[in-house]
Design a protein around this motif. Structure first.
Motif, short mmCIF file in Angstrom:
data_model
loop_
_atom_site.label_atom_id
_atom_site.label_comp_id
_atom_site.label_asym_id
_atom_site.label_seq_id
_atom_site.Cartn_x
_atom_site.Cartn_y
_atom_site.Cartn_z
N ALA A 19 0.86 -1.16 -0.45
CA ALA A 19 0.05 -0.24 0.05
C ALA A 19 1.08 1.28 -0.10
N LEU A 20 2.18 1.24 0.86
CA LEU A 20 3.42 2.18 1.07
C LEU A 20 3.42 2.08 -1.06
N SER A 21 3.70 2.03 -1.52
CA SER A 21 4.64 1.74 -2.81
C SER A 21 2.84 2.31 -4.03
N ASP A 22 1.62 1.73 -3.81
CA ASP A 22 0.97 2.23 -4.15
C ASP A 22 0.49 3.92 -3.81
N LEU A 23 0.74 3.69 -2.68
CA LEU A 23 0.22 5.47 -2.24
C LEU A 23 1.01 6.43 -2.65
N LEU A 24 2.55 5.97 -2.88
CA LEU A 24 3.18 7.20 -3.78
C LEU A 24 2.95 6.59 -5.01
N VAL A 25 2.46 6.05 -5.84
CA VAL A 25 2.06 6.12 -7.53
C VAL A 25 1.19 7.32 -7.35
N GLY A 26 -0.23 7.27 -6.56
CA GLY A 26 -0.87 8.38 -6.20
C GLY A 26 -1.15 9.49 -6.68
N LEU A 27 0.32 9.58 -5.30
CA LEU A 27 0.72 10.89 -4.51
C LEU A 27 2.10 11.69 -5.76
N LEU A 28 2.55 10.72 -6.15
CA LEU A 28 3.63 11.01 -6.81
C LEU A 28 4.02 11.26 -7.91
N LEU A 29 3.45 9.71 -9.14
CA LEU A 29 3.95 9.28 -10.30
C LEU A 29 2.87 9.32 -10.75
N MET A 30 1.50 9.71 -11.00
CA MET A 30 0.02 10.23 -11.46
C MET A 30 -0.21 10.99 -11.74
N PRO A 31 -0.33 12.82 -10.98
CA PRO A 31 -0.21 14.00 -11.05
C PRO A 31 0.81 14.33 -11.97
N VAL A 32 2.21 13.82 -12.09
CA VAL A 32 2.81 14.42 -12.91
C VAL A 32 2.86 13.74 -14.23
N GLU A 33 2.59 12.27 -14.32
CA GLU A 33 1.89 12.22 -15.93
C GLU A 33 0.67 12.60 -15.96
N ILE A 34 0.26 12.95 -15.76
CA ILE A 34 -1.78 13.61 -15.53
C ILE A 34 -0.92 15.71 -15.54
N LEU A 35 -0.05 16.28 -15.56
CA LEU A 35 0.35 17.74 -15.96
C LEU A 35 1.17 17.26 -17.39
N SER A 36 2.24 15.97 -17.62
CA SER A 36 2.52 15.71 -18.22
C SER A 36 2.15 16.29 -20.10
N THR A 37 0.73 16.00 -19.26
CA THR A 37 -0.09 15.85 -20.89
C THR A 37 -0.98 17.27 -20.97
N GLU A 38 -0.67 18.28 -20.23
CA GLU A 38 -0.70 19.19 -20.50
C GLU A 38 0.32 20.29 -20.22
N THR A 39 1.34 20.65 -20.06
CA THR A 39 2.51 21.27 -20.80
C THR A 39 4.18 20.45 -20.74
N CYS A 40 4.79 20.84 -20.70
CA CYS A 40 5.97 20.43 -21.50
C CYS A 40 6.83 20.13 -19.57
N TRP A 41 7.82 19.46 -20.39
CA TRP A 41 9.08 19.58 -18.89
C TRP A 41 9.88 21.08 -18.69
N PHE A 42 9.29 21.53 -18.02
CA PHE A 42 10.17 22.39 -17.07
C PHE A 42 10.74 23.32 -16.00
N LEU A 43 11.30 21.11 -15.64
CA LEU A 43 11.37 21.00 -14.50
C LEU A 43 13.53 21.01 -14.51
N GLY A 44 13.73 20.65 -15.30
CA GLY A 44 15.66 20.40 -16.27
C GLY A 44 15.50 18.93 -16.28
N ASP A 45 16.76 18.63 -16.32
CA ASP A 45 17.51 17.18 -16.43
C ASP A 45 17.05 16.52 -15.33
N LEU A 46 18.25 16.97 -14.24
CA LEU A 46 18.02 16.34 -12.88
C LEU A 46 17.01 15.96 -12.15
N MET A 47 15.40 16.71 -12.30
CA MET A 47 14.47 16.57 -11.95
C MET A 47 13.97 15.38 -12.77
N CYS A 48 14.46 15.77 -14.15
CA CYS A 48 13.44 14.06 -14.73
C CYS A 48 14.09 12.53 -14.52
#
Length: 328
Positions: A70-99
Protein backbone atom coordinates in the motif's frame (compact mmCIF):
# COMPACT_ATOMS: atom_id res chain seq x y z
CA UNK A 1 11.85 16.69 -33.59
CA UNK A 2 12.33 20.38 -34.28
CA UNK A 3 9.37 22.67 -34.07
CA UNK A 4 8.62 24.85 -37.09
CA UNK A 5 8.83 28.59 -36.74
CA UNK A 6 5.69 30.12 -35.26
CA UNK A 7 4.59 26.94 -33.53
CA UNK A 8 3.46 26.91 -29.93
CA UNK A 9 6.84 26.18 -28.34
CA UNK A 10 7.90 25.15 -24.85
CA UNK A 11 10.86 27.57 -24.98
CA UNK A 12 10.14 30.33 -27.54
CA UNK A 13 13.69 31.75 -27.22
CA UNK A 14 15.13 28.43 -28.42
CA UNK A 15 13.33 28.44 -31.73
CA UNK A 16 15.37 25.70 -33.40
CA UNK A 17 15.71 23.38 -30.38
CA UNK A 18 12.46 23.76 -28.46
CA UNK A 19 9.76 21.11 -28.34
CA UNK A 20 6.22 21.93 -29.24
CA UNK A 21 3.78 22.05 -26.36
CA UNK A 22 1.78 18.84 -25.94
CA UNK A 23 -1.76 18.87 -27.22
CA UNK A 24 -4.07 18.44 -24.21
CA UNK A 25 -7.11 16.16 -24.45
CA UNK A 26 -10.03 17.67 -26.31
CA UNK A 27 -12.36 16.87 -23.43
CA UNK A 28 -11.82 18.02 -19.87
CA UNK A 29 -13.60 14.86 -18.78
CA UNK A 30 -10.47 12.81 -19.38
CA UNK A 31 -8.39 14.99 -17.07
CA UNK A 32 -11.13 14.81 -14.45
CA UNK A 33 -11.18 11.02 -14.74
CA UNK A 34 -7.39 10.72 -14.44
CA UNK A 35 -7.38 13.09 -11.46
CA UNK A 36 -10.11 11.03 -9.82
CA UNK A 37 -8.11 7.82 -10.35
CA UNK A 38 -5.06 9.47 -8.78
CA UNK A 39 -7.09 10.65 -5.79
CA UNK A 40 -8.82 7.29 -5.41
CA UNK A 41 -5.50 5.43 -5.55
CA UNK A 42 -4.02 7.62 -2.83
CA UNK A 43 -7.16 7.47 -0.66
CA UNK A 44 -7.61 3.69 -0.81
CA UNK A 45 -3.98 2.94 -0.06
CA UNK A 46 -3.91 5.56 2.71
CA UNK A 47 -6.89 3.82 4.33
CA UNK A 48 -5.02 0.52 4.20
CA UNK A 49 -1.92 2.09 5.77
CA UNK A 50 -3.89 3.78 8.57
CA UNK A 51 -5.87 0.62 9.31
CA UNK A 52 -2.88 -1.71 9.60
CA UNK A 53 -0.73 0.84 11.43
CA UNK A 54 -3.37 1.86 13.99
CA UNK A 55 -5.16 -1.34 15.02
CA UNK A 56 -2.98 -3.75 16.98
CA UNK A 57 -4.98 -6.79 15.93
CA UNK A 58 -3.81 -6.17 12.39
CA UNK A 59 -0.11 -6.25 13.27
CA UNK A 60 0.66 -9.54 11.55
CA UNK A 61 3.29 -10.60 8.98
CA UNK A 62 0.72 -10.83 6.18
CA UNK A 63 -0.71 -7.39 6.92
CA UNK A 64 2.80 -5.93 7.11
CA UNK A 65 3.34 -7.05 3.52
CA UNK A 66 0.03 -5.49 2.54
CA UNK A 67 1.14 -2.30 4.30
CA UNK A 68 4.37 -2.22 2.29
CA UNK A 69 2.42 -2.77 -0.93
CA UNK A 70 0.00 0.00 0.00
CA UNK A 71 2.92 2.36 0.67
CA UNK A 72 4.37 1.87 -2.81
CA UNK A 73 0.93 2.22 -4.37
CA UNK A 74 0.27 5.35 -2.31
CA UNK A 75 3.41 6.91 -3.79
CA UNK A 76 2.10 6.08 -7.26
CA UNK A 77 -1.10 7.96 -6.52
CA UNK A 78 0.63 10.91 -4.85
CA UNK A 79 3.71 11.35 -7.08
CA UNK A 80 3.66 9.46 -10.35
CA UNK A 81 0.05 9.94 -11.41
CA UNK A 82 -0.02 13.74 -10.83
CA UNK A 83 3.22 14.20 -12.80
CA UNK A 84 1.79 12.13 -15.63
CA UNK A 85 -1.34 14.30 -15.63
CA UNK A 86 0.74 17.49 -15.78
CA UNK A 87 2.84 16.09 -18.63
CA UNK A 88 -0.27 15.85 -20.80
CA UNK A 89 -0.93 19.56 -20.26
CA UNK A 90 2.45 21.22 -20.39
CA UNK A 91 6.13 20.76 -21.28
CA UNK A 92 8.84 19.49 -18.93
CA UNK A 93 10.19 22.64 -17.28
CA UNK A 94 11.95 21.04 -14.28
CA UNK A 95 15.28 20.35 -15.96
CA UNK A 96 17.37 17.26 -16.62
CA UNK A 97 18.17 16.53 -12.96
CA UNK A 98 14.52 16.39 -11.92
CA UNK A 99 13.76 14.32 -15.02
CA UNK A 100 16.35 11.76 -13.96
CA UNK A 101 15.14 11.72 -10.35
CA UNK A 102 11.53 11.33 -11.46
CA UNK A 103 12.22 8.24 -13.52
CA UNK A 104 14.45 6.70 -10.85
CA UNK A 105 11.64 7.13 -8.31
CA UNK A 106 9.15 5.84 -10.88
CA UNK A 107 11.13 2.64 -11.49
CA UNK A 108 11.82 2.12 -7.77
CA UNK A 109 8.17 2.47 -6.78
CA UNK A 110 6.92 0.23 -9.58
CA UNK A 111 9.44 -2.56 -8.95
CA UNK A 112 8.89 -2.43 -5.18
CA UNK A 113 5.18 -2.88 -5.78
CA UNK A 114 5.90 -5.96 -7.87
CA UNK A 115 8.30 -7.24 -5.20
CA UNK A 116 5.67 -6.85 -2.52
CA UNK A 117 3.22 -8.85 -4.62
CA UNK A 118 5.76 -11.67 -4.81
CA UNK A 119 6.30 -11.57 -1.04
CA UNK A 120 2.54 -11.75 -0.48
CA UNK A 121 2.35 -14.77 -2.78
CA UNK A 122 5.14 -16.50 -0.84
CA UNK A 123 3.44 -15.68 2.46
CA UNK A 124 0.12 -17.15 1.32
CA UNK A 125 1.87 -20.20 -0.08
CA UNK A 126 3.53 -20.92 3.26
CA UNK A 127 0.31 -20.24 5.19
CA UNK A 128 -1.76 -22.67 3.13
CA UNK A 129 0.76 -25.32 2.09
CA UNK A 130 2.75 -25.49 5.35
CA UNK A 131 0.35 -24.27 8.06
CA UNK A 132 1.93 -26.22 10.92
CA UNK A 133 5.29 -24.45 10.60
CA UNK A 134 3.97 -21.12 9.35
CA UNK A 135 3.93 -19.35 12.73
CA UNK A 136 7.52 -20.32 13.47
CA UNK A 137 8.80 -19.80 9.92
CA UNK A 138 7.09 -16.47 9.24
CA UNK A 139 7.47 -13.98 12.09
CA UNK A 140 6.95 -10.24 12.28
CA UNK A 141 10.68 -9.55 12.59
CA UNK A 142 11.55 -11.75 9.61
CA UNK A 143 8.83 -10.08 7.57
CA UNK A 144 10.20 -6.63 8.42
CA UNK A 145 13.62 -7.74 7.19
CA UNK A 146 12.10 -9.06 3.95
CA UNK A 147 10.24 -5.79 3.37
CA UNK A 148 13.38 -3.74 3.96
CA UNK A 149 15.36 -5.99 1.61
CA UNK A 150 12.65 -5.61 -1.02
CA UNK A 151 12.90 -1.81 -0.96
CA UNK A 152 16.70 -1.87 -0.80
CA UNK A 153 16.80 -4.23 -3.77
CA UNK A 154 14.48 -1.93 -5.73
CA UNK A 155 16.70 1.07 -5.05
CA UNK A 156 19.94 -0.74 -5.91
CA UNK A 157 18.60 -2.59 -8.93
CA UNK A 158 16.98 0.41 -10.58
CA UNK A 159 19.98 2.61 -9.85
CA UNK A 160 22.11 0.13 -11.80
CA UNK A 161 19.58 -0.18 -14.61
CA UNK A 162 19.40 3.61 -15.00
CA UNK A 163 23.09 4.32 -14.35
CA UNK A 164 23.76 5.62 -17.87
CA UNK A 165 20.57 7.65 -17.80
CA UNK A 166 21.59 9.25 -14.49
CA UNK A 167 24.94 10.25 -16.00
CA UNK A 168 23.38 11.70 -19.16
CA UNK A 169 19.67 12.35 -18.53
CA UNK A 170 19.29 14.38 -21.73
CA UNK A 171 20.95 11.87 -24.06
CA UNK A 172 17.66 10.74 -25.61
CA UNK A 173 15.85 14.08 -25.63
CA UNK A 174 15.16 15.28 -29.17
CA UNK A 175 14.44 18.85 -28.04
CA UNK A 176 14.23 21.11 -24.99
CA UNK A 177 11.09 20.59 -22.91
CA UNK A 178 11.12 16.81 -23.17
CA UNK A 179 11.81 14.16 -20.52
CA UNK A 180 12.62 10.75 -21.98
CA UNK A 181 14.27 7.59 -20.69
CA UNK A 182 15.12 4.76 -23.08
CA UNK A 183 16.15 1.26 -22.05
CA UNK A 184 18.41 -0.33 -24.66
CA UNK A 185 18.24 -4.00 -25.62
CA UNK A 186 20.48 -5.15 -22.77
CA UNK A 187 18.98 -3.15 -19.91
CA UNK A 188 15.50 -3.61 -21.35
CA UNK A 189 15.94 -7.38 -21.46
CA UNK A 190 17.31 -7.47 -17.90
CA UNK A 191 14.44 -5.33 -16.63
CA UNK A 192 11.97 -7.48 -18.57
CA UNK A 193 13.25 -10.64 -16.90
CA UNK A 194 13.62 -9.34 -13.33
CA UNK A 195 10.59 -7.06 -13.17
CA UNK A 196 8.08 -9.00 -15.26
CA UNK A 197 8.94 -12.58 -16.28
CA UNK A 198 10.43 -13.73 -12.97
CA UNK A 199 7.78 -12.18 -10.68
CA UNK A 200 4.83 -13.36 -12.75
CA UNK A 201 6.34 -16.85 -12.97
CA UNK A 202 6.74 -17.03 -9.19
CA UNK A 203 3.22 -15.71 -8.61
CA UNK A 204 1.62 -18.14 -11.07
CA UNK A 205 3.54 -21.16 -9.76
CA UNK A 206 2.77 -20.36 -6.12
CA UNK A 207 -0.91 -19.65 -6.69
CA UNK A 208 -1.29 -22.79 -8.80
CA UNK A 209 0.23 -24.74 -5.92
CA UNK A 210 -2.13 -23.01 -3.49
CA UNK A 211 -5.09 -23.84 -5.70
CA UNK A 212 -4.04 -27.49 -5.97
CA UNK A 213 -3.66 -27.78 -2.19
CA UNK A 214 -7.05 -26.14 -1.62
CA UNK A 215 -8.72 -28.58 -4.02
CA UNK A 216 -6.88 -31.52 -2.45
CA UNK A 217 -7.97 -30.49 1.05
CA UNK A 218 -11.56 -30.12 -0.13
CA UNK A 219 -11.48 -33.63 -1.64
CA UNK A 220 -10.05 -35.07 1.58
CA UNK A 221 -12.83 -33.43 3.57
CA UNK A 222 -15.44 -34.93 1.27
CA UNK A 223 -13.94 -38.41 1.51
CA UNK A 224 -13.81 -38.31 5.34
CA UNK A 225 -17.42 -37.16 5.65
CA UNK A 226 -18.78 -39.34 2.85
CA UNK A 227 -20.84 -41.50 5.23
CA UNK A 228 -22.22 -38.62 7.27
CA UNK A 229 -25.64 -37.08 6.71
CA UNK A 230 -24.02 -33.67 6.21
CA UNK A 231 -22.34 -34.90 3.04
CA UNK A 232 -24.33 -32.62 0.74
CA UNK A 233 -23.56 -29.49 2.75
CA UNK A 234 -19.86 -30.40 2.85
CA UNK A 235 -19.89 -30.73 -0.93
CA UNK A 236 -21.33 -27.26 -1.23
CA UNK A 237 -18.69 -25.85 1.14
CA UNK A 238 -15.90 -27.64 -0.71
CA UNK A 239 -17.22 -26.40 -4.02
CA UNK A 240 -17.23 -22.82 -2.75
CA UNK A 241 -13.68 -23.23 -1.46
CA UNK A 242 -12.50 -24.43 -4.87
CA UNK A 243 -14.23 -21.56 -6.68
CA UNK A 244 -12.87 -18.97 -4.24
CA UNK A 245 -9.31 -20.22 -4.77
CA UNK A 246 -9.80 -20.13 -8.52
CA UNK A 247 -11.22 -16.60 -8.46
CA UNK A 248 -8.36 -15.33 -6.29
CA UNK A 249 -5.79 -16.85 -8.62
CA UNK A 250 -7.56 -15.43 -11.66
CA UNK A 251 -7.87 -11.91 -10.26
CA UNK A 252 -4.25 -11.66 -9.14
CA UNK A 253 -2.69 -13.04 -12.31
CA UNK A 254 -5.05 -11.50 -14.89
CA UNK A 255 -4.94 -7.99 -13.39
CA UNK A 256 -1.16 -8.09 -13.18
CA UNK A 257 -0.87 -9.28 -16.78
CA UNK A 258 -3.37 -6.76 -18.12
CA UNK A 259 -1.62 -3.84 -16.43
CA UNK A 260 1.98 -4.85 -17.12
CA UNK A 261 1.93 -6.67 -20.48
CA UNK A 262 1.39 -3.56 -22.66
CA UNK A 263 4.34 -1.80 -21.03
CA UNK A 264 6.66 -4.74 -21.59
CA UNK A 265 5.30 -5.63 -25.05
CA UNK A 266 8.28 -3.94 -26.79
CA UNK A 267 10.61 -6.34 -24.96
CA UNK A 268 8.46 -9.25 -26.06
CA UNK A 269 9.02 -8.12 -29.67
CA UNK A 270 12.74 -7.45 -29.15
CA UNK A 271 12.43 -3.66 -29.20
CA UNK A 272 13.65 -1.01 -26.78
CA UNK A 273 11.41 0.34 -24.03
CA UNK A 274 10.91 4.08 -24.09
CA UNK A 275 9.28 6.21 -21.41
CA UNK A 276 8.62 9.88 -22.04
CA UNK A 277 6.53 12.68 -20.67
CA UNK A 278 4.61 12.91 -23.92
CA UNK A 279 4.20 9.37 -25.26
CA UNK A 280 2.61 6.01 -24.35
CA UNK A 281 0.11 7.72 -22.05
CA UNK A 282 -2.34 4.83 -22.12
CA UNK A 283 0.35 2.22 -21.44
CA UNK A 284 1.79 4.19 -18.53
CA UNK A 285 -1.63 4.80 -16.99
CA UNK A 286 -2.55 1.15 -17.34
CA UNK A 287 0.64 0.29 -15.46
CA UNK A 288 -0.18 2.83 -12.73
CA UNK A 289 -3.80 1.68 -12.52
CA UNK A 290 -2.59 -1.57 -11.02
CA UNK A 291 -1.79 0.46 -7.89
CA UNK A 292 -5.43 1.47 -7.68
CA UNK A 293 -6.59 -2.14 -8.03
CA UNK A 294 -4.12 -3.59 -5.52
CA UNK A 295 -5.93 -2.31 -2.40
CA UNK A 296 -9.15 -3.73 -3.85
CA UNK A 297 -7.59 -7.12 -4.50
CA UNK A 298 -5.52 -7.43 -1.31
CA UNK A 299 -7.57 -5.46 1.19
CA UNK A 300 -11.20 -5.02 0.15
CA UNK A 301 -11.60 -8.79 0.18
CA UNK A 302 -10.92 -8.74 3.94
CA UNK A 303 -13.83 -8.02 6.32
CA UNK A 304 -11.49 -6.23 8.76
CA UNK A 305 -10.84 -3.56 6.15
CA UNK A 306 -14.52 -2.64 5.92
CA UNK A 307 -14.73 -2.44 9.72
CA UNK A 308 -11.64 -0.26 9.96
CA UNK A 309 -12.95 2.08 7.25
CA UNK A 310 -16.07 2.72 9.33
CA UNK A 311 -13.97 3.55 12.39
CA UNK A 312 -11.67 5.82 10.37
CA UNK A 313 -14.43 7.68 8.52
CA UNK A 314 -16.43 8.22 11.73
CA UNK A 315 -13.24 9.42 13.48
CA UNK A 316 -13.63 6.79 16.19
CA UNK A 317 -9.93 6.01 15.84
CA UNK A 318 -9.31 9.31 17.67
CA UNK A 319 -10.91 7.93 20.83
CA UNK A 320 -8.62 6.62 23.60
CA UNK A 321 -7.95 2.92 23.34
CA UNK A 322 -9.26 2.69 19.77
CA UNK A 323 -6.08 0.90 18.70
CA UNK A 324 -7.22 -2.11 20.77
CA UNK A 325 -10.62 -2.30 19.07
CA UNK A 326 -11.77 -5.73 17.89
CA UNK A 327 -11.36 -5.68 14.13
CA UNK A 328 -10.93 -9.40 13.41
Amino acid sequence: MKAPEGADLCFPLLLNNSCRKPVPPQSDGMLVLLSFISLLTAALNLLVIISISHFRQLHSPTNLLILSLALSDLLVGLLLMPVEILSTETCWFLGDLMCALYYVVDFIITSSSVGNMVLISIDRYLAICDPLRYNTTVTLDKTKICVCLCWMYSVLYNSLILMDFLRHPDSHNSCYGECVVVLNHITGSVDFVFTFISPITVIIVLYLRIFMVAVSQAQIMRSHIAAVTQQSSVRVTAKKSEMKAARTLGVVVVVFLICFCPYYSPSLMGEVIEDSSSSSTFVVWLLYFNSCLNPVIYAFFYPWFRKSIKLIVTLKILQPGSCDAKIL
